[in-house]
Design a protein around this motif. Sequence first.
Motif, PDB file in Angstrom:
ATOM      1  N   VAL A   1       0.838  -1.182   0.000  1.00 46.90           N
ATOM      2  CA  VAL A   1       0.000   0.000   0.000  1.00 46.90           C
ATOM      3  C   VAL A   1       0.873   1.231   0.000  1.00 46.90           C
ATOM      4  N   GLY A   2       0.249   2.384  -0.388  1.00 44.71           N
ATOM      5  CA  GLY A   2       0.996   3.638  -0.383  1.00 44.71           C
ATOM      6  C   GLY A   2       1.564   3.975  -1.736  1.00 44.71           C
ATOM      7  N   GLN A   3       2.443   4.960  -1.767  1.00 48.93           N
ATOM      8  CA  GLN A   3       3.051   5.411  -3.016  1.00 48.93           C
ATOM      9  C   GLN A   3       4.405   6.009  -2.723  1.00 48.93           C
ATOM     10  N   ARG A   4       5.393   5.687  -3.600  1.00 47.64           N
ATOM     11  CA  ARG A   4       6.744   6.204  -3.381  1.00 47.64           C
ATOM     12  C   ARG A   4       6.800   7.675  -3.747  1.00 47.64           C
ATOM     13  N   TYR A  36       3.551  -1.568 -10.143  1.00 45.19           N
ATOM     14  CA  TYR A  36       2.925  -1.224  -8.871  1.00 45.19           C
ATOM     15  C   TYR A  36       3.880  -0.380  -8.042  1.00 45.19           C
ATOM     16  N   ALA A  37       3.430   0.820  -7.651  1.00 50.41           N
ATOM     17  CA  ALA A  37       4.219   1.690  -6.778  1.00 50.41           C
ATOM     18  C   ALA A  37       3.719   1.501  -5.356  1.00 50.41           C
ATOM     19  N   ALA A  38       4.526   0.909  -4.512  1.00 55.78           N
ATOM     20  CA  ALA A  38       4.090   0.539  -3.177  1.00 55.78           C
ATOM     21  C   ALA A  38       4.463   1.613  -2.160  1.00 55.78           C
ATOM     22  N   GLU A  39       4.203   1.307  -0.904  1.00 57.62           N
ATOM     23  CA  GLU A  39       4.336   2.253   0.190  1.00 57.62           C
ATOM     24  C   GLU A  39       5.703   2.940   0.236  1.00 57.62           C
ATOM     25  N   LYS A  40       5.806   4.114  -0.254  1.00 59.49           N
ATOM     26  CA  LYS A  40       6.901   5.057  -0.054  1.00 59.49           C
ATOM     27  C   LYS A  40       8.276   4.554  -0.466  1.00 59.49           C
ATOM     28  N   TYR A  41       8.599   3.287  -0.146  1.00 55.75           N
ATOM     29  CA  TYR A  41       9.965   2.814  -0.322  1.00 55.75           C
ATOM     30  C   TYR A  41      10.130   1.774  -1.424  1.00 55.75           C
ATOM     31  N   ILE A  42       9.056   1.248  -1.972  1.00 56.22           N
ATOM     32  CA  ILE A  42       9.196   0.090  -2.847  1.00 56.22           C
ATOM     33  C   ILE A  42       8.335   0.245  -4.097  1.00 56.22           C
ATOM     34  N   GLY A  43       8.880  -0.202  -5.221  1.00 61.21           N
ATOM     35  CA  GLY A  43       8.144  -0.242  -6.471  1.00 61.21           C
ATOM     36  C   GLY A  43       8.366  -1.583  -7.143  1.00 61.21           C
ATOM     37  N   LEU A  44       7.307  -2.132  -7.749  1.00 63.24           N
ATOM     38  CA  LEU A  44       7.364  -3.453  -8.371  1.00 63.24           C
ATOM     39  C   LEU A  44       6.931  -3.362  -9.823  1.00 63.24           C
ATOM     40  N   GLN A  45       7.525  -4.186 -10.670  1.00 65.47           N
ATOM     41  CA  GLN A  45       7.073  -4.314 -12.051  1.00 65.47           C
ATOM     42  C   GLN A  45       7.273  -5.745 -12.518  1.00 65.47           C
ATOM     43  N   SER A  46       6.225  -6.300 -13.140  1.00 59.97           N
ATOM     44  CA  SER A  46       6.294  -7.638 -13.729  1.00 59.97           C
ATOM     45  C   SER A  46       6.055  -7.520 -15.222  1.00 59.97           C
ATOM     46  N   ARG A  47       6.831  -8.264 -16.004  1.00 62.06           N
ATOM     47  CA  ARG A  47       6.726  -8.180 -17.461  1.00 62.06           C
ATOM     48  C   ARG A  47       6.806  -9.579 -18.057  1.00 62.06           C
ATOM     49  N   LEU A  48       5.890  -9.846 -18.978  1.00 61.23           N
ATOM     50  CA  LEU A  48       5.890 -11.093 -19.739  1.00 61.23           C
ATOM     51  C   LEU A  48       5.942 -10.750 -21.217  1.00 61.23           C
ATOM     52  N   ALA A  64      10.111 -14.535 -22.458  1.00 63.85           N
ATOM     53  CA  ALA A  64      10.919 -13.949 -21.386  1.00 63.85           C
ATOM     54  C   ALA A  64       9.995 -13.408 -20.311  1.00 63.85           C
ATOM     55  N   LEU A  65      10.403 -13.570 -19.072  1.00 59.09           N
ATOM     56  CA  LEU A  65       9.645 -13.107 -17.918  1.00 59.09           C
ATOM     57  C   LEU A  65      10.586 -12.350 -16.999  1.00 59.09           C
ATOM     58  N   ALA A  66      10.200 -11.142 -16.603  1.00 57.11           N
ATOM     59  CA  ALA A  66      11.068 -10.306 -15.774  1.00 57.11           C
ATOM     60  C   ALA A  66      10.303  -9.785 -14.573  1.00 57.11           C
ATOM     61  N   GLN A  67      10.992  -9.707 -13.447  1.00 51.12           N
ATOM     62  CA  GLN A  67      10.441  -9.104 -12.246  1.00 51.12           C
ATOM     63  C   GLN A  67      11.418  -8.061 -11.726  1.00 51.12           C
ATOM     64  N   ASP A  68      10.934  -6.826 -11.544  1.00 54.93           N
ATOM     65  CA  ASP A  68      11.719  -5.733 -10.980  1.00 54.93           C
ATOM     66  C   ASP A  68      11.275  -5.468  -9.548  1.00 54.93           C
ATOM     67  N   ILE A  69      12.237  -5.221  -8.680  1.00 53.03           N
ATOM     68  CA  ILE A  69      11.966  -4.762  -7.322  1.00 53.03           C
ATOM     69  C   ILE A  69      12.896  -3.586  -7.070  1.00 53.03           C
ATOM     70  N   ASN A  70      12.314  -2.403  -6.847  1.00 45.89           N
ATOM     71  CA  ASN A  70      13.090  -1.191  -6.640  1.00 45.89           C
ATOM     72  C   ASN A  70      12.800  -0.627  -5.254  1.00 45.89           C
ATOM     73  N   LEU A  71      13.853  -0.322  -4.520  1.00 43.12           N
ATOM     74  CA  LEU A  71      13.738   0.170  -3.154  1.00 43.12           C
ATOM     75  C   LEU A  71      14.361   1.553  -3.050  1.00 43.12           C
ATOM     76  N   SER A  72      13.812   2.375  -2.172  1.00 40.21           N
ATOM     77  CA  SER A  72      14.332   3.719  -1.969  1.00 40.21           C
ATOM     78  C   SER A  72      14.181   4.092  -0.500  1.00 40.21           C
ATOM     79  N   TYR A  73      15.280   4.585   0.102  1.00 41.51           N
ATOM     80  CA  TYR A  73      15.231   5.017   1.497  1.00 41.51           C
ATOM     81  C   TYR A  73      16.256   6.122   1.703  1.00 41.51           C
ATOM     82  N   LYS A  74      15.739   7.323   1.976  1.00 44.71           N
ATOM     83  CA  LYS A  74      16.580   8.495   2.181  1.00 44.71           C
ATOM     84  C   LYS A  74      17.524   8.663   0.987  1.00 44.71           C
TER      85      LYS A  74
END
Length: 706
Positions: free
Chosen positions: A21-24, A573-585, A601-611
């Motif tokens: 939940v939330g948004q970065r 998907y832009a998640a709670e403040k610190y995390i963003g996800l993307q799935s691609r097929l 091809a199948l790809a999964q992105d996980i992006n994190l941000s803190y300060k």
Amino acid sequence: MRSVSSIFCLLFFCLCAWQSVGQRPAQDIDLQQFIEDNFALQDPESGANYEDIYEALYQLYLEPLDLNTAGRDELASLFILQEYQINNFLAYRARYGRLISIYELQAIPGFDLETIQKLLPFVTVAEKSIHEGDGSLLSRILHEENNYLVWRMTRTLETQEGYTPPTLKSDSSYTQRYAGSPYNLYARFRVSHIRDFSLGFTAEKDAGEAFAWNPAQKQYGMDFYSYHLVLWNKKRFKAIALGDYQIQIGQGLLLGAGFRIGKGAETVQTIRRSSTGIRPFTSVLETGFFRGAAATYELLRLDKGSIDLTAFASWQRQDANVQTLGDTLDEQTETFISSIQTAGFHRTPTELAAKDAIDEQVGGANVTYKSKDSRLEVGLTGIYTRFGVPLKRTPTTYNQFEFNGQQNYNVGLHYSYNWQNFNFFGEAARSQSGGMGIISGVLGSLTPTLEMALLYRNYARDFHSFYGNALAENSRPINERGFYWGMKFMPFKQLSFAAYYDKFAFPWLKYKVDAPSQGYEYLFRVTYAPTRRISMYAQYREENKEENVPDNDTAMDFLGARIRRNYWLVVRYAAEKYIGLQSRLQFSSFTQNQKTTRGLALAQDINLSYKQWELATRFVVFDTDDYQNRQYMYERNVLYTFSLPAYQDQGYRYFVMLRYNVTRQLHLWIRYAQTRYLNTDTIGSGLEEIRGNRRSELRLQVRYRF
């Protein structure tokens, strides 16, 4: 492949189900994601120069358009606004004067929140965009806050064949090897201010090139240098450029600077080119730019418009294969170019022999009339090109109408006219050979939710334009006829549909096409964004071209259809403040000679941000039957770098990139990526070959703002 595909699909939908939940918060714009969402196809065969697209967008991000001075061409060059939105903006500014704040865009009819969010990274409302009068140019350069110095190092960790000791051949000679280290080195400095000045240089050494000072071998430390000084708005001079620069005028038939997007997810706006004029060249691409001087001067200022003159001159060395033939009877020799090299690599004795082998001289001018309301633009262009020695290609059946000789000239006429919410545009040009190139189109907003584009092009088989970059199915505007139709429909804010259909023909032969041929291409894309956190799109593209049927038993080659189909499904998907996800097929199929092969091809992105920390990761699994089904995906990379790897065979790939903002001035990046193949013992070929089933890359970058 069926069992592997089932696992991929199961994994994909499991990953899509992961939610938070939330948004970065707002961060520096991810230009690779911006390009992916709005512009070109992820396929180098589409003809788009992705590195130049990325470079041009990033420079626009660093130096956004001032909405209080931007003209129609500059607004259109963003490829974001529809015709009625541009008209509404110009009418609003003419009625109410200068914008006080960027948030004033909300008061303009047709500017919804989504459009404004797309615009924000590339526009500004500056209180004073030009610092003329605030001291000398040197003083403004020394005190400018928009400056940076970047250093980057990249290398492949595994040993490639080009870096191994040479071996003795049967003729008692040794095999060629790379002259330098496996490190790619890059440095850039730039200081600039919006519509005032830009000063900078770029230097690069590709992997395998020597870092050496040896003028006799044309080696001066780094292998490639680029430098520029560009001034804007100096009295009646609208632009003055010294050093390396590019020019975009008309529809790109003769002067088509980088940033040609072409056919892709944005099916309407990218079909038209805008006359943005002179701009600095800051890329490390070693071709496609001018080196010398250029200027745009306002010749006449009329009640209903103005007439501008752009003149330019360029002299530079080009890589080429130079041949010398001698006659033993009369002791005469002939020197000519068999081909011009554009790769920019100087790693082996053969490549070094071609470096800067010939000189190229280019001169030209353009005169353009623009009406005061920016609705009408008409211009005339002339260009002259001369090589130090003539080009003499090895004759084949398909290339007999290609350019041969020592000099070429072009003349052309371009136009653009806005009527209500429609823009009619085009360009016609002729080369010294007599060959003609013609491109003409119209795009418009039929309603606020529906826009369309139509475009016709006809490039003769003997039309020669060395710096042209117009829309084409071929990599250059030559030997092609085509008709393009594009549409974009947005019935609701959350839902949009985009499509195009392009029918093309090639009147003369091509490489591996031994007869006149034809084909078509179409794309359909639906995008759905139920909330600001969640967005998804599905895309289908089909391309049908004729080519020689391989492995036939007949005395003559004959043509057959080759059909490539691509399917995409992306969930972000832009998640709670610190995390963003993307799935691609991604899935594709290739059919030729009644045989069909597939790729996935199948790809999964996980992006994190803190300060001050940012972490970007991706994991990809792929399974392709052959080269024709290789899969391309954008990858996040360090700043100023574009990455579009190809996935082929069976295997997986992952990358991890960490960014740390040490201070407001000092930023660090480190990126590690690796590809592993499941059923191979070697990767690549020739001097790039790696013995093993994995390829790893390490990249370090530092940016400092003064």
